[in-house]
Design a protein around this motif. Structure first.
Motif, PDB file in Angstrom:
ATOM      1  N   GLN A 167       0.827  -1.203   0.000  1.00  0.00           N
ATOM      2  CA  GLN A 167       0.000   0.000   0.000  1.00  0.00           C
ATOM      3  C   GLN A 167       0.864   1.256   0.000  1.00  0.00           C
ATOM      4  O   GLN A 167       0.559   2.246  -0.679  1.00  0.00           O
ATOM      5  CB  GLN A 167      -0.924   0.000   1.215  1.00  0.00           C
ATOM      6  CG  GLN A 167      -1.873   1.198   1.277  1.00  0.00           C
ATOM      7  CD  GLN A 167      -2.931   1.138   0.201  1.00  0.00           C
ATOM      8  OE1 GLN A 167      -3.781   0.253   0.201  1.00  0.00           O
ATOM      9  NE2 GLN A 167      -2.878   2.075  -0.730  1.00  0.00           N
ATOM     10  N   ASP A 172       0.666   4.034  -2.945  1.00  0.00           N
ATOM     11  CA  ASP A 172       0.447   5.454  -2.637  1.00  0.00           C
ATOM     12  C   ASP A 172       1.520   6.350  -3.251  1.00  0.00           C
ATOM     13  O   ASP A 172       1.307   7.565  -3.376  1.00  0.00           O
ATOM     14  CB  ASP A 172       0.419   5.668  -1.117  1.00  0.00           C
ATOM     15  CG  ASP A 172      -0.813   5.053  -0.468  1.00  0.00           C
ATOM     16  OD1 ASP A 172      -1.785   4.770  -1.182  1.00  0.00           O
ATOM     17  OD2 ASP A 172      -0.779   4.828   0.765  1.00  0.00           O
ATOM     18  N   GLU A 217      -0.082  10.184  -9.884  1.00  0.00           N
ATOM     19  CA  GLU A 217      -1.543  10.111  -9.840  1.00  0.00           C
ATOM     20  C   GLU A 217      -2.198  10.074 -11.211  1.00  0.00           C
ATOM     21  O   GLU A 217      -3.174   9.365 -11.410  1.00  0.00           O
ATOM     22  CB  GLU A 217      -2.101  11.292  -9.030  1.00  0.00           C
ATOM     23  CG  GLU A 217      -1.761  11.217  -7.552  1.00  0.00           C
ATOM     24  CD  GLU A 217      -2.448  12.290  -6.760  1.00  0.00           C
ATOM     25  OE1 GLU A 217      -3.259  13.041  -7.349  1.00  0.00           O
ATOM     26  OE2 GLU A 217      -2.181  12.398  -5.552  1.00  0.00           O
ATOM     27  N   ALA A 276      -7.398   0.835  -4.961  1.00  0.00           N
ATOM     28  CA  ALA A 276      -6.592   0.684  -6.174  1.00  0.00           C
ATOM     29  C   ALA A 276      -7.447   0.096  -7.294  1.00  0.00           C
ATOM     30  O   ALA A 276      -8.452  -0.580  -7.050  1.00  0.00           O
ATOM     31  CB  ALA A 276      -5.390  -0.212  -5.900  1.00  0.00           C
ATOM     32  N   THR A 295      -4.077   3.837  -9.934  1.00  0.00           N
ATOM     33  CA  THR A 295      -4.916   4.633  -9.032  1.00  0.00           C
ATOM     34  C   THR A 295      -5.790   5.627  -9.786  1.00  0.00           C
ATOM     35  O   THR A 295      -6.404   6.489  -9.176  1.00  0.00           O
ATOM     36  CB  THR A 295      -4.045   5.399  -8.017  1.00  0.00           C
ATOM     37  OG1 THR A 295      -3.127   6.250  -8.719  1.00  0.00           O
ATOM     38  CG2 THR A 295      -3.265   4.441  -7.130  1.00  0.00           C
TER      39      THR A 295
END
Length: 481
Positions: free
Chosen positions: A252, A256, A260, A309, A370
């Protein structure tokens, strides 16, 4: 006299969007006019920060962030230049007869030991000897496997020519080398490896063989302790998740850290193809094809999906709101690679050489993003189509379905058998080819992960395997979607 690096870099920033940067010309813009070789070295050291690639003629130009589409036709062998590095390390450690005598015996015992530890799901400690044994046994197959997974990303237009890469648990570098060789020569790669063990020493030597536009850094830290700095276009986690105490939490952290990109919901007025060609990042998890590590990878994938996700592929999500809950054992299989020279030497000096040949390319992989982008931009709702979650209601019926093929032929003999999925299944589902015809031959011909449109397949329950079978016979039509 100290080099005025700031002046060189300022001039490069000013001119890079005007014309190719020639170090001999660029020196004229600097007050002390340093030597051309000095300017070139400064540009190389700061190429990743400046977004520059070095061309064969010695000039520097901005890297392209457009999607790359390499002419990829599979992997035959580990390149000879990498073989030589491993051979040199073995000779440096044990001499020219490293594969014979006590050193050869120790290496074979080391490989037997980490294979047994892996089989029993025990942790492997990577000292210098284990790292070299790992390179002998695994380097070639991981080099190949990663490239087939990358081909999925390139085909979907989500792999660019300007990449910031984080390789978590990089090991001796098989996936990294595969990545660099998969990309075109003019791709810019800022590569960060996270590897705390002695495997990093082997990796460091192999990285010397990479191209001029690969800019590597090795972080000798654990996956758990490393703190990602900034955003990454590609995060690799190859054969590492099953070795972590907290695989989901660690994964995770790296999901992250992905760039993006543009969320699919915000890409209004654009085509499906344009939505895919966005600047978001991808988390690529890779694992061996055996049941334990393969299903563990799928468990991590599904948990990360629950946390937000997007599963890009190869497992599909074709029905809105549905997620699979079968055991998730799915893997791809590609042609064997040639036996590396160092593997041939070690095996040839053994009374049981087959123990040390490892050339089969069988692997499971997961691609997570994502931004909502998926490999198959499909959302099924037609009433006439079978949803695999409802297979129990349609046993003994003939049905139509849209499915992804998620295996090669799994039958050792008898009727060809293929795992299939639409992303809704609760139990394993297979397509069984009992009567091949010209109208259903796409079931065998389709590639791993490809969508199939199936008409008039017979649904049966298999008690022995606790799975649903879609029987494909002379009444069934199968087309690649």
């Amino acid at each position: 006299m100290p080099v005025d690096r700031a002046a060189i870099l300022d001039s490069a920033k000013y001119l890079r969007d005007v014309r190719p940067l020639d170090p001999d010309e660029l020196r004229e813009y600097v007050a002390d006019q340093p030597h051309e070789a000095v300017v070139r070295q400064v540009l190389r050291e700061h190429a990743a920060d400046l977004g520059l690639v070095e061309r064969e003629d010695g000039t520097f130009v901005p890297a392209s962030d457009e999607p790359v589409h390499p002419d990829f036709d599979g992997v035959d062998a580990l390149p000879r230049r990498y073989e030589r590095v491993v051979e040199d390390l073995l000779i440096e450690q044990w001499g020219g007869d490293w594969h014979r005598g006590d050193s050869g015996k120790r290496l074979r015992e080391t490989i037997r030991r980490f294979k047994e530890q892996y089989y029993r799901q025990h942790a492997v400690e990577y000292d210098e000897e284990v790292a070299l044994g790992y390179a002998i046994y695994h380097l070639a197959t991981y080099y190949a496997a990663i490239q087939y997974a990358l081909a999925d990303l390139a085909a979907g237009g989500v792999l660019s020519g300007d990449l910031r890469v984080l390789d978590v648990g990089a090991g001796v570098g098989g996936p990294a080398l595969g990545l660099f060789d998969f990309l075109p020569d003019d791709a810019l790669v800022e590569y960060h490896a996270v590897e705390p063990s002695d495997a990093a020493d082997v990796l460091d030597e192999l990285l010397d063989e990479t191209g001029r536009n690969v800019h590597p850094t090795i972080h000798r830290e654990t996956a758990e302790s490393f703190d990602p700095d900034g955003e990454y276009d590609l995060v690799l986690a190859c054969s590492v998740l099953s070795e972590l105490d907290q695989p989901v939490e660690t994964a995770q952290k790296y999901v992250d850290a992905l760039a993006e990109g543009v969320p699919e919901s915000e890409a209004t007025g654009s085509s499906s193809r344009e939505r895919r060609e966005c600047d978001g990042g991808t988390f690529l998890g890779l694992a061996p094809a055996d049941k334990n590590t393969s299903t563990h990878l799928r468990e991590v994938e599904r948990t990360l999906e629950e946390r937000g996700a997007t599963v890009y592929g190869p497992t599909p999500r074709l029905w809105p709101g549905e997620r699979p809950s079968d055991r998730g054992w799915t893997f791809d299989e590609r042609p064997d690679v040639a036996v590396p020279s160092f593997q041939e030497q070690l095996a040839g000096a053994s009374q049981r050489p087959s123990e040390f040949y490892h050339t089969d390319v069988r692997f499971s992989y997961s691609l997570l993003r994502t931004d909502g982008v998926r490999q198959h931009d499909v959302s099924l709702s037609a009433d006439r189509l079978l949803k695999l979650a409802d297979a129990d209601d349609r046993v003994t019926d003939r049905v139509d379905a849209v499915l992804a093929k998620l295996s090669r032929n799994l039958a050792e003999d008898g009727n060809p058998l293929f795992k299939v999925s639409d992303g809704s299944e609760r139990e394993d589902c297979y397509a069984v080819l009992v009567r091949p015809t010209s109208l259903n031959r796409d079931l065998q011909r389709a590639d791993y992960g490809q969508l199939l449109s199936v008409e008039s397949a017979l649904v049966l329950w298999n008690d022995d395997e606790e799975a649903y079978n879609l029987v494909v016979d002379e009444e069934t039509v199968v087309d690649r979607a």
